[in-house]
Design an enzyme around this catalytic site. Structure first.
Site, PDB file in Angstrom:
ATOM      1  N   ASP A   1      25.240  14.251   1.018  1.00  0.00           N
ATOM      2  CA  ASP A   1      24.562  15.333   0.399  1.00  0.00           C
ATOM      3  C   ASP A   1      25.032  16.890   0.907  1.00  0.00           C
ATOM      4  OD1 ASP A   1      23.707  15.679   2.723  1.00  0.00           O
ATOM      5  OD2 ASP A   1      21.360  15.383   2.043  1.00  0.00           O
ATOM      6  N   HIS A   2      24.556  17.685   0.753  1.00  0.00           N
ATOM      7  CA  HIS A   2      25.012  19.071   1.225  1.00  0.00           C
ATOM      8  C   HIS A   2      25.032  19.104   2.555  1.00  0.00           C
ATOM      9  CE1 HIS A   2      20.787  18.874   0.771  1.00  0.00           C
ATOM     10  NE2 HIS A   2      20.578  19.711   1.585  1.00  0.00           N
TER      11      HIS A   2
ATOM     12  N   CYS B   1      24.587  12.284   5.487  1.00  0.00           N
ATOM     13  CA  CYS B   1      23.446  13.129   5.255  1.00  0.00           C
ATOM     14  C   CYS B   1      23.288  13.840   6.371  1.00  0.00           C
ATOM     15  CB  CYS B   1      22.213  12.666   4.448  1.00  0.00           C
ATOM     16  SG  CYS B   1      21.290  11.349   5.256  1.00  0.00           S
TER      17      CYS B   1
ATOM     18  N   THR C   1      20.861  13.358   8.894  1.00  0.00           N
ATOM     19  CA  THR C   1      20.555  12.585   9.927  1.00  0.00           C
ATOM     20  C   THR C   1      21.177  11.139   9.693  1.00  0.00           C
ATOM     21  OG1 THR C   1      18.318  11.749   8.973  1.00  0.00           O
ATOM     22  CG2 THR C   1      18.457  13.474  10.614  1.00  0.00           C
TER      23      THR C   1
ATOM     24  N   GLY D   1      18.009   8.808   5.622  1.00  0.00           N
ATOM     25  CA  GLY D   1      17.646   8.828   4.064  1.00  0.00           C
ATOM     26  C   GLY D   1      18.874   7.812   3.443  1.00  0.00           C
TER      27      GLY D   1
ATOM     28  N   HIS E   1      28.055  -7.630  15.028  1.00  0.00           N
ATOM     29  CA  HIS E   1      26.872  -8.784  14.738  1.00  0.00           C
ATOM     30  C   HIS E   1      26.249  -8.537  13.548  1.00  0.00           C
ATOM     31  CE1 HIS E   1      25.928  -9.313  19.303  1.00  0.00           C
ATOM     32  NE2 HIS E   1      27.070  -9.532  19.153  1.00  0.00           N
ATOM     33  N   ASN E   2      26.545  -7.746  12.865  1.00  0.00           N
ATOM     34  CA  ASN E   2      25.682  -7.151  11.564  1.00  0.00           C
ATOM     35  C   ASN E   2      26.734  -7.312  10.238  1.00  0.00           C
ATOM     36  OD1 ASN E   2      24.300  -5.042  13.991  1.00  0.00           O
ATOM     37  ND2 ASN E   2      23.040  -6.909  13.157  1.00  0.00           N
TER      38      ASN E   2
ATOM     39  N   ARG F   1      24.373  16.653  10.566  1.00  0.00           N
ATOM     40  CA  ARG F   1      23.653  17.904  11.441  1.00  0.00           C
ATOM     41  C   ARG F   1      23.479  17.170  13.092  1.00  0.00           C
ATOM     42  NH1 ARG F   1      19.029  19.251   6.823  1.00  0.00           N
ATOM     43  NH2 ARG F   1      20.543  20.948   5.864  1.00  0.00           N
TER      44      ARG F   1
ATOM     45  N   HIS G   1      26.322 -15.188  14.268  1.00  0.00           N
ATOM     46  CA  HIS G   1      25.700 -13.967  13.578  1.00  0.00           C
ATOM     47  C   HIS G   1      25.870 -14.255  12.161  1.00  0.00           C
ATOM     48  CE1 HIS G   1      25.345 -12.036  17.256  1.00  0.00           C
ATOM     49  NE2 HIS G   1      26.722 -12.459  17.774  1.00  0.00           N
TER      50      HIS G   1
ATOM     51  N   ARG H   1      22.853 -15.378  10.772  1.00  0.00           N
ATOM     52  CA  ARG H   1      21.565 -14.288  10.611  1.00  0.00           C
ATOM     53  C   ARG H   1      21.975 -13.260   9.444  1.00  0.00           C
ATOM     54  NH1 ARG H   1      22.456 -14.389  17.116  1.00  0.00           N
ATOM     55  NH2 ARG H   1      21.256 -15.935  17.449  1.00  0.00           N
TER      56      ARG H   1
HETATM   57  C1  RB5 Z   1      18.351  17.372   3.573  1.00  0.00           C
HETATM   58  O1  RB5 Z   1      17.795  18.460   4.181  1.00  0.00           O
HETATM   59  C2  RB5 Z   1      18.029  16.085   4.562  1.00  0.00           C
HETATM   60  O2  RB5 Z   1      16.756  15.896   4.420  1.00  0.00           O
HETATM   61  C3  RB5 Z   1      19.104  15.088   4.236  1.00  0.00           C
HETATM   62  O3  RB5 Z   1      20.476  15.358   4.572  1.00  0.00           O
HETATM   63  C4  RB5 Z   1      18.784  13.850   5.082  1.00  0.00           C
HETATM   64  O4  RB5 Z   1      18.853  14.227   6.563  1.00  0.00           O
HETATM   65  C5  RB5 Z   1      17.730  12.984   4.966  1.00  0.00           C
HETATM   66  O5  RB5 Z   1      17.641  11.738   5.599  1.00  0.00           O
END
Ligand code: RB5
Length: 162
Positions: A8-9, A66, A68, A71, A99-100, A110, A134, A137
């Protein structure tokens, strides 16, 4: 290897860097977007596109970025045969492969510098699955079918108010 990439952005810059490095290593990367950091987009659209390519075996692996990685990971793991791992260190990347047998790498644009993201990706690409116990599993993960996301309109706050 043939790899699908999406962001995403918030993940755009890191995705661009990772795609550049992967191509420099000789991998074939299918870039499914997004194509700029300035337009706000919804991460599930890109997670589903990459996960569908992995699930359909059109590509061997996927990379999703994204803000983090969280999502993207949640959305990608709704798909059968997709094992997405949100990795913040090279050690997690190594273990997700050993393992996975993770086939989708999720990264936080970010949280990580471009160099950190590439260091994680490089380890993830180079590490084989250990197999053995593994494999049993990992096969057990697939006993539960992929979730049906259902109609988003049924979700509270799905009108964008959330
Ligand atoms: C976008 O603001 C943010 O929510 C997305 O990039 C991500 O971190 C979601 O999990």
């Amino acid at each position: 290897m043939r790899i699908a990439a999406g962001a995403d952005h918030a993940g755009f810059a890191v995705k661009q860097a990772v795609v550049r490095h992967l191509r420099a290593q000789g991998h074939e990367v299918v870039d499914l977007g997004t194509s700029d950091a300035g337009t706000s987009v919804d991460y599930p659209d890109f997670a589903h596109a990459v996960a569908e390519a992995v699930a359909a075996r059109d590509v061997e692996r996927g990379v999703l970025v994204c803000g983090t990685g969280l999502g993207m990971c949640m959305a990608a793991n709704r798909h059968a045969r997709v094992r997405a791992a949100d990795c913040t260190t090279p050690h997690l990347a190594e273990m997700s492969r050993r393992h996975n047998d993770a086939n989708v790498l999720c990264l936080g644009g970010r949280l990580l510098s471009e160099d950190e993201a590439w260091a994680i990706t490089e380890v993830w690409m180079a590490t084989p699955f250990d197999g053995g116990r593994h494999a049993r599993r990992v096969a057990a993960i697939e006993r539960v079918g992929a979730g049906d996301c259902g109609d988003p309109a049924d979700l509270e706050g799905a009108d964008g108010s959330g």
